[in-house]
Write a protein that holds these residues in place. Structure first.
Motif, PDB file in Angstrom:
ATOM      1  N   ASN A 268      -3.549  -6.368  -7.360  1.00 36.47           N
ATOM      2  CA  ASN A 268      -4.438  -6.197  -6.200  1.00 36.47           C
ATOM      3  C   ASN A 268      -4.058  -4.967  -5.384  1.00 36.47           C
ATOM      4  O   ASN A 268      -4.922  -4.221  -4.934  1.00 36.47           O
ATOM      5  CB  ASN A 268      -4.412  -7.442  -5.310  1.00 36.47           C
ATOM      6  N   ASP A 271      -5.076  -1.861  -7.262  1.00 39.72           N
ATOM      7  CA  ASP A 271      -6.529  -1.766  -7.240  1.00 39.72           C
ATOM      8  C   ASP A 271      -7.035  -1.227  -5.899  1.00 39.72           C
ATOM      9  O   ASP A 271      -7.930  -0.385  -5.851  1.00 39.72           O
ATOM     10  CB  ASP A 271      -7.107  -3.160  -7.512  1.00 39.72           C
ATOM     11  N   ARG A 272      -6.447  -1.705  -4.806  1.00 41.33           N
ATOM     12  CA  ARG A 272      -6.860  -1.245  -3.473  1.00 41.33           C
ATOM     13  C   ARG A 272      -6.687   0.258  -3.308  1.00 41.33           C
ATOM     14  O   ARG A 272      -7.490   0.909  -2.648  1.00 41.33           O
ATOM     15  CB  ARG A 272      -6.013  -1.945  -2.397  1.00 41.33           C
ATOM     16  N   ALA A 273      -5.618   0.802  -3.893  1.00 38.03           N
ATOM     17  CA  ALA A 273      -5.310   2.217  -3.688  1.00 38.03           C
ATOM     18  C   ALA A 273      -5.947   3.110  -4.744  1.00 38.03           C
ATOM     19  O   ALA A 273      -5.835   4.337  -4.685  1.00 38.03           O
ATOM     20  CB  ALA A 273      -3.794   2.402  -3.691  1.00 38.03           C
ATOM     21  N   SER A 274      -6.658   2.505  -5.707  1.00 39.35           N
ATOM     22  CA  SER A 274      -7.075   3.264  -6.884  1.00 39.35           C
ATOM     23  C   SER A 274      -8.121   4.336  -6.610  1.00 39.35           C
ATOM     24  O   SER A 274      -8.365   5.194  -7.445  1.00 39.35           O
ATOM     25  CB  SER A 274      -7.608   2.306  -7.958  1.00 39.35           C
ATOM     26  N   PHE A 275      -8.758   4.300  -5.411  1.00 42.06           N
ATOM     27  CA  PHE A 275      -9.777   5.323  -5.139  1.00 42.06           C
ATOM     28  C   PHE A 275      -9.159   6.609  -4.601  1.00 42.06           C
ATOM     29  O   PHE A 275      -9.844   7.616  -4.462  1.00 42.06           O
ATOM     30  CB  PHE A 275     -10.827   4.784  -4.158  1.00 42.06           C
ATOM     31  N   MET A 306      -0.651   2.889   2.173  1.00 41.51           N
ATOM     32  CA  MET A 306       0.736   2.438   2.237  1.00 41.51           C
ATOM     33  C   MET A 306       0.686   0.926   2.331  1.00 41.51           C
ATOM     34  O   MET A 306      -0.070   0.389   3.134  1.00 41.51           O
ATOM     35  CB  MET A 306       1.382   3.036   3.481  1.00 41.51           C
ATOM     36  N   GLU A 307       1.414   0.254   1.467  1.00 37.39           N
ATOM     37  CA  GLU A 307       1.376  -1.200   1.484  1.00 37.39           C
ATOM     38  C   GLU A 307       2.761  -1.769   1.200  1.00 37.39           C
ATOM     39  O   GLU A 307       3.456  -1.340   0.280  1.00 37.39           O
ATOM     40  CB  GLU A 307       0.379  -1.693   0.417  1.00 37.39           C
ATOM     41  N   VAL A 308       3.167  -2.767   2.010  1.00 34.77           N
ATOM     42  CA  VAL A 308       4.433  -3.452   1.789  1.00 34.77           C
ATOM     43  C   VAL A 308       4.184  -4.608   0.826  1.00 34.77           C
ATOM     44  O   VAL A 308       3.323  -5.449   1.074  1.00 34.77           O
ATOM     45  CB  VAL A 308       5.002  -4.001   3.113  1.00 34.77           C
ATOM     46  N   SER A 310       5.289  -7.725  -0.029  1.00 37.77           N
ATOM     47  CA  SER A 310       6.211  -8.596   0.693  1.00 37.77           C
ATOM     48  C   SER A 310       6.953  -9.571  -0.204  1.00 37.77           C
ATOM     49  O   SER A 310       8.047 -10.023   0.149  1.00 37.77           O
ATOM     50  CB  SER A 310       5.464  -9.342   1.803  1.00 37.77           C
TER      51      SER A 310
END
Lengths: 372, 372
Positions: A268, A271-275, A306-308, A310
């Motif tokens: 996920n 996928d979120r950063a794929s653009f 940017m994503e942690v 967790s």
């Protein structure tokens, strides 16, 4: 030629052999399905010369086949599929009226289609290669889905557009690589066979579509071709010539860092950063420090993310690794879901990915250098 | 600019205004969604200059909107849609960091996207035209689906690419034609309004996609533009200039033959024969004689089909009529299912189609001459 057959059954078999047919075939006859009716059976053939599918129909209760007259014809695949799919009636009749004009009749409707002479259809050698072994259809599906995505789509090194199947000592090893990433699957085999062949990824995709609920598939191989026997259907494919590269030395035996993460969470996040793409490629960066794992990406044109992560667990010192996000994404998709283990050796060293507790499949990705 | 809002709600509104956005727009700003945040509301705008959609969001329990700072920005539609769709979190925060760099934050992830200045976005005049009337959303959907399919897709006569809406004496008449077939829908209107406008079919398709479960839609029209007010969303479209042709004289007042048939049966029969094409067009022929109705088609290249429509009822003498099968197919699809009535006047005379008992919609098809 004249026979009657259950419409639904006939449509299914036509669909199977039609998979081999390419609309781009330079030979007109190859755009058709060849129908050979003998006294005891019907044989349907579809081919694009690289891959050929042959399905035999023997009369039984299920298919309600009745053969009234022998003969053979080639009919444009798209027309016969369209007619048999849409015509009304449980049982339909197919009959050659005159030379190549073929009538297909249902309850209220009838179609007369201009066919092609079966003598204009190229001869295809379906003789059985000598080496053979059985494999469960489930395992064959896994082999294909877990490796073929990693083949190359460029024709510069043809051998990399296929999946290498090598077998010895009762172990089948299936490897695919485009030289930037690799997928390897190991499967134990009952038979005493030994071979090393490379099957085009495109053919394997057709095999994948043709595997149903059958228990077993029999594979016949020699150095020229491979045949998959599924029920009464033979899928035959040419092989790719040339020596497949030795890949075992690419896989690091040791590692200095380990990252554990739930595959769904990472999929996920990627996928979120794929653009966020640079020249059509989305590069992701893992920043690993202590127990923290941060996934980031950036592009001068679009912006950054940017994503942690967790729930990730990291063992090792500080490490930053960048790579093509699509490679990690596709590798994760091909692995069984659950806890995923990354073994890493350093910033620019290839790293491996596998599902915790399953050593039969290994994915390898080569990192990228970034200047961000 | 800084606000927080319910993610799902915001995504829905972004989707609505994005429908107006064309990827082919020559103006870079038009590839973006304009976000205007004032002290009391957010206004989202999307446009390709032909069609513009504006949606207003007022804080309520549903959308959980909290405005912390006013401002405005334009963000590439595909990026903001992608982020808001995939980001995790019930409520997300959107904030301008620096000039045009905009941050969108969810639970664990944040994105910084390069936006465009809202001053670079063209001014769109959303002033309300004077004439207005209400229509139920169900009726508006019917108008669009039952007429717009018959518009022309060629730009040679631009006025035929739209649906003509004319209103007088409390009756709204909607007509579409490409000069080979025609669709006409009549709807009673409560308000005392009088106008004659032609709305691009493309705009009506966007309106169709935007109509949800709302009770009523308010239409505002003048000679320059039409506005559809649906809830807090305005869909505004330009009109097509030029006089719409007088179509009433095309529709025959009388008829000599009548054919009655179930729409499903005829749709299926036409569909079955639709692959038998001549130069990309499939021509169907009705052979009507006594009570019998035979549907046939033929092509020198492909072959032929013949089907007895066993449940058709024909009144009149002997008659053969050929026409473009797609025209009849699309007309039947647009009519309510059930018993369909054809009124015919002769081999080469236009014939009408309507659902038995529903005179509000009339379809007209011009026959073709065939030499088969």
């Amino acid at each position: 030629m004249n026979f009657t057959i259950n419409k639904r059954y006939f449509y299914e078999k036509l669909s199977v052999v039609s998979r081999a047919i390419s609309v781009f075939s330079p030979l007109p006859a190859f755009s058709g399905v060849k129908i050979d009716v003998s006294a005891t059976q019907i044989v349907l053939t579809g081919s694009d010369s690289d891959i050929s599918i042959r399905s035999t129909i023997l009369p039984d209760e299920d298919n309600q086949l009745t053969i009234n007259d022998i003969g053979s014809i080639v009919i444009e695949a798209k027309y016969i599929l369209e007619i048999v799919r849409k015509i009304e009636g449980d049982v339909i009749e197919i009959e050659i009226l005159d030379d190549t004009l073929t009538r297909i009749s249902g309850t209220n409707a009838q179609f007369k289609i201009n066919g092609m002479k079966s003598t204009d259809y190229p001869a295809i050698d379906f003789s059985q290669p000598r080496e053979s072994f059985q494999i469960s259809s489930e395992v064959l599906k896994e082999i294909i889905t877990q490796t073929s995505f990693a083949t190359s789509d460029r024709e510069t090194r043809p051998v990399l557009t296929g999946v290498n199947f090598s077998c010895q000592d009762h172990q089948l090893q299936c490897v695919a690589t485009d030289s930037y990433r690799l997928a390897k699957k190991l499967v134990p085999i009952d038979a005493t066979v030994s071979f090393n062949i490379t099957i085009p990824s495109k053919s394997l995709q057709e095999v994948l579509k043709s595997i149903g609920e059958e228990e077993n598939v029999t594979l016949y191989v020699d150095h020229k071709k491979a045949q998959f026997l599924i029920d009464h259907t033979i899928i035959q494919t040419r092989l790719i010539d040339g020596a497949y590269p030795e890949t075992s030395r690419l896989i690091p035996a040791d590692f200095s860092y380990e990252l554990r993460i739930d595959s769904r969470e990472l999929l996920n996040a990627i996928d979120r950063a794929s653009f966020i793409k640079n020249d059509g490629v989305y590069i992701i960066k893992f920043s690993l420090d202590g127990s923290e794992c941060i996934l980031s990406s950036s592009s001068a044109e679009v912006g950054s993310s940017m994503e942690v992560l967790s729930n990730a667990e990291f063992k090792g010192d500080h490490l930053n690794v960048s790579c093509n996000g699509r490679y990690v994404f596709e590798a994760l998709k091909a692995l069984k879901p659950g806890e995923i283990v990354f073994h890493l050796c350093g910033e620019m060293k290839p790293f491996t990915i596998h599902t915790d507790g399953d050593d039969s499949v290994l994915m390898l990705v080569v990192p990228l250098r970034t200047y961000a």
